[in-house]
Motif scaffolding. Structure first.
Motif, PDB file in Angstrom:
ATOM      1  N   ARG A   8       0.886  -1.264   0.079  1.00  0.00           N
ATOM      2  CA  ARG A   8       0.247  -0.028  -0.142  1.00  0.00           C
ATOM      3  C   ARG A   8       0.813   1.151  -0.013  1.00  0.00           C
ATOM      4  O   ARG A   8       2.005   1.417   0.438  1.00  0.00           O
ATOM      5  CB  ARG A   8      -0.971   0.035   1.242  1.00  0.00           C
ATOM      6  CG  ARG A   8      -0.161  -0.035   2.475  1.00  0.00           C
ATOM      7  CD  ARG A   8      -1.396  -0.456   3.579  1.00  0.00           C
ATOM      8  NE  ARG A   8      -0.728  -0.634   4.877  1.00  0.00           N
ATOM      9  CZ  ARG A   8      -1.245  -0.954   5.836  1.00  0.00           C
ATOM     10  NH1 ARG A   8      -2.524  -1.564   5.926  1.00  0.00           N
ATOM     11  NH2 ARG A   8      -0.667  -0.847   7.132  1.00  0.00           N
ATOM     12  N   ARG A  10       2.453   4.972   0.787  1.00  0.00           N
ATOM     13  CA  ARG A  10       2.859   5.706   2.139  1.00  0.00           C
ATOM     14  C   ARG A  10       1.479   6.438   2.758  1.00  0.00           C
ATOM     15  O   ARG A  10       1.344   6.412   3.940  1.00  0.00           O
ATOM     16  CB  ARG A  10       3.972   6.460   1.746  1.00  0.00           C
ATOM     17  CG  ARG A  10       4.582   6.835   3.275  1.00  0.00           C
ATOM     18  CD  ARG A  10       5.884   7.765   2.989  1.00  0.00           C
ATOM     19  NE  ARG A  10       6.950   6.819   1.904  1.00  0.00           N
ATOM     20  CZ  ARG A  10       7.902   7.564   1.591  1.00  0.00           C
ATOM     21  NH1 ARG A  10       8.321   8.619   1.911  1.00  0.00           N
ATOM     22  NH2 ARG A  10       8.787   6.610   0.727  1.00  0.00           N
ATOM     23  N   MET A  11       0.779   7.203   1.911  1.00  0.00           N
ATOM     24  CA  MET A  11      -0.083   8.011   2.401  1.00  0.00           C
ATOM     25  C   MET A  11      -1.422   7.439   2.616  1.00  0.00           C
ATOM     26  O   MET A  11      -2.497   8.188   2.355  1.00  0.00           O
ATOM     27  CB  MET A  11      -0.332   9.259   1.420  1.00  0.00           C
ATOM     28  CG  MET A  11       1.020  10.008   1.342  1.00  0.00           C
ATOM     29  SD  MET A  11       1.305  10.570   3.229  1.00  0.00           S
ATOM     30  CE  MET A  11       0.092  11.960   3.239  1.00  0.00           C
ATOM     31  N   PHE A  12      -1.531   5.988   2.412  1.00  0.00           N
ATOM     32  CA  PHE A  12      -2.622   5.432   2.560  1.00  0.00           C
ATOM     33  C   PHE A  12      -3.674   5.800   3.795  1.00  0.00           C
ATOM     34  O   PHE A  12      -3.142   5.577   4.783  1.00  0.00           O
ATOM     35  CB  PHE A  12      -2.351   3.655   2.644  1.00  0.00           C
ATOM     36  CG  PHE A  12      -3.456   3.000   2.788  1.00  0.00           C
ATOM     37  CD1 PHE A  12      -4.480   2.504   1.708  1.00  0.00           C
ATOM     38  CD2 PHE A  12      -3.599   2.194   4.307  1.00  0.00           C
ATOM     39  CE1 PHE A  12      -5.465   1.678   2.056  1.00  0.00           C
ATOM     40  CE2 PHE A  12      -4.733   1.479   4.468  1.00  0.00           C
ATOM     41  CZ  PHE A  12      -5.841   0.964   3.422  1.00  0.00           C
ATOM     42  N   ASP A  13      -4.839   5.802   3.475  1.00  0.00           N
ATOM     43  CA  ASP A  13      -5.773   6.207   4.711  1.00  0.00           C
ATOM     44  C   ASP A  13      -6.975   5.167   4.776  1.00  0.00           C
ATOM     45  O   ASP A  13      -7.755   5.105   3.748  1.00  0.00           O
ATOM     46  CB  ASP A  13      -6.406   7.775   4.456  1.00  0.00           C
ATOM     47  CG  ASP A  13      -7.350   7.843   5.761  1.00  0.00           C
ATOM     48  OD1 ASP A  13      -8.131   7.357   5.849  1.00  0.00           O
ATOM     49  OD2 ASP A  13      -6.957   9.139   6.143  1.00  0.00           O
ATOM     50  N   ARG A  14      -6.897   4.322   5.427  1.00  0.00           N
ATOM     51  CA  ARG A  14      -7.670   3.175   5.265  1.00  0.00           C
ATOM     52  C   ARG A  14      -9.215   3.600   5.479  1.00  0.00           C
ATOM     53  O   ARG A  14     -10.045   2.921   4.821  1.00  0.00           O
ATOM     54  CB  ARG A  14      -7.501   2.328   6.683  1.00  0.00           C
ATOM     55  CG  ARG A  14      -8.058   0.825   6.150  1.00  0.00           C
ATOM     56  CD  ARG A  14      -7.761  -0.142   7.385  1.00  0.00           C
ATOM     57  NE  ARG A  14      -7.971  -1.633   7.224  1.00  0.00           N
ATOM     58  CZ  ARG A  14      -7.167  -2.480   6.616  1.00  0.00           C
ATOM     59  NH1 ARG A  14      -5.777  -2.033   6.148  1.00  0.00           N
ATOM     60  NH2 ARG A  14      -7.715  -3.622   6.103  1.00  0.00           N
ATOM     61  N   ASP A  15      -9.800   4.483   6.152  1.00  0.00           N
ATOM     62  CA  ASP A  15     -11.055   4.924   6.541  1.00  0.00           C
ATOM     63  C   ASP A  15     -11.384   5.370   5.132  1.00  0.00           C
ATOM     64  O   ASP A  15     -12.651   5.162   4.636  1.00  0.00           O
ATOM     65  CB  ASP A  15     -11.079   5.855   7.661  1.00  0.00           C
ATOM     66  CG  ASP A  15     -11.089   5.539   8.960  1.00  0.00           C
ATOM     67  OD1 ASP A  15     -11.242   4.053   9.180  1.00  0.00           O
ATOM     68  OD2 ASP A  15     -10.787   6.122   9.818  1.00  0.00           O
ATOM     69  N   ASP A  16     -10.609   6.282   4.497  1.00  0.00           N
ATOM     70  CA  ASP A  16     -11.257   6.751   3.194  1.00  0.00           C
ATOM     71  C   ASP A  16     -11.365   5.830   2.255  1.00  0.00           C
ATOM     72  O   ASP A  16     -12.139   5.872   1.098  1.00  0.00           O
ATOM     73  CB  ASP A  16     -10.045   7.884   2.782  1.00  0.00           C
ATOM     74  CG  ASP A  16     -10.029   9.178   3.490  1.00  0.00           C
ATOM     75  OD1 ASP A  16     -11.096   9.174   4.284  1.00  0.00           O
ATOM     76  OD2 ASP A  16      -9.198   9.988   3.418  1.00  0.00           O
ATOM     77  N   ARG A 105     -19.420  11.075   4.295  1.00  0.00           N
ATOM     78  CA  ARG A 105     -19.217  10.422   5.267  1.00  0.00           C
ATOM     79  C   ARG A 105     -19.779   9.199   5.457  1.00  0.00           C
ATOM     80  O   ARG A 105     -19.588   8.480   6.363  1.00  0.00           O
ATOM     81  CB  ARG A 105     -19.091  10.945   6.520  1.00  0.00           C
ATOM     82  CG  ARG A 105     -20.362  11.585   7.003  1.00  0.00           C
ATOM     83  CD  ARG A 105     -20.233  12.448   7.968  1.00  0.00           C
ATOM     84  NE  ARG A 105     -21.289  13.046   8.789  1.00  0.00           N
ATOM     85  CZ  ARG A 105     -22.036  13.934   8.666  1.00  0.00           C
ATOM     86  NH1 ARG A 105     -21.490  15.102   7.950  1.00  0.00           N
ATOM     87  NH2 ARG A 105     -23.237  14.497   9.188  1.00  0.00           N
TER      88      ARG A 105
END
Length: 209
Positions: A8, A10-16, A105
């Protein structure tokens, strides 16, 4: 010569990522959501998606569980109300508010649309959703039974039937929401149903946050 990192970004945001995937699954269904569409929608390579979630089915399961658990919380909070009328009001009205959260959201009611697919990779997820619905209905039935035994019900419907009726209304509201009916109209349906069941209007309560 250094090797490039695998997996994945480096800037991976799981929630997004989960929200973006949930929107795709909601709009296209599980089978109709290709790995290419997921890659484009999440801004991740297929290999990065698999590194983060294991598989398309794993991503789908996480999306469903993430948003389904919000409804469990609604049932828990509603069933803690001291008055049965308020239990039903809180449950249905807050569910409608959850169904109609802004898309920034919330992906829509994923558990009543994309979740109920016959794709082999989602069997465990379907089982989870079925068990969640059964658990919610059981909790509601037990709360109604307690109100009946304490003489606080005021509704001449057997607890199991009233719980099943409420669940049927809940699912119908979810489907109507998925088909585009707005929050205001859905709440009007809830108010009409509650007025019929309780034979009295409920006092106003702010549930719109």
């Amino acid at each position: 010569m250094s090797s490039r990192p695998v997996g994945r970004p480096r800037m991976f945001d799981r929630d997004d990522a989960v929200l973006a995937a949930a929107r795709l699954f909601w709009s296209r269904g599980y089978s109709g959501t290709t790995t290419r569409a997921l890659s484009e929608g999440l801004g991740m390579s297929t290999s990065s998606i698999y590194a983060a979630f294991g598989s398309k089915a794993g991503l789908f399961e996480e999306a469903v569980r993430t948003y389904a658990e919000r409804y469990r919380t609604i049932y828990d909070e509603a069933c803690a109300e001291p008055d049965l009328g308020e239990v039903l009001s809180l449950l249905l009205r807050r569910s409608v508010v959850e169904f109609t959260q802004p898309s920034a959201r919330h992906p829509g009611c994923l558990i009543s649309s994309a979740a109920m697919t016959d794709a082999p990779g989602t069997i465990d997820t379907r089982t989870y959703v079925s068990e969640l619905h059964a658990s919610n209905e059981r909790q509601l039935r037990e709360r109604i039974e307690r109100a009946h035994s304490e003489g606080h019900s005021g509704i001449g419907i057997a607890p199991a039937t009233l719980a099943a009726l409420t669940q049927t209304l809940w699912h119908g509201l979810s489907v109507q929401s998925n088909q585009g009916l707005g929050r205001g109209k859905l709440l009007e349906i809830v108010d009409a149903a509650l007025a019929t069941l309780l034979d009295k209007p409920l006092h106003d309560r702010s549930l719109m946050g």
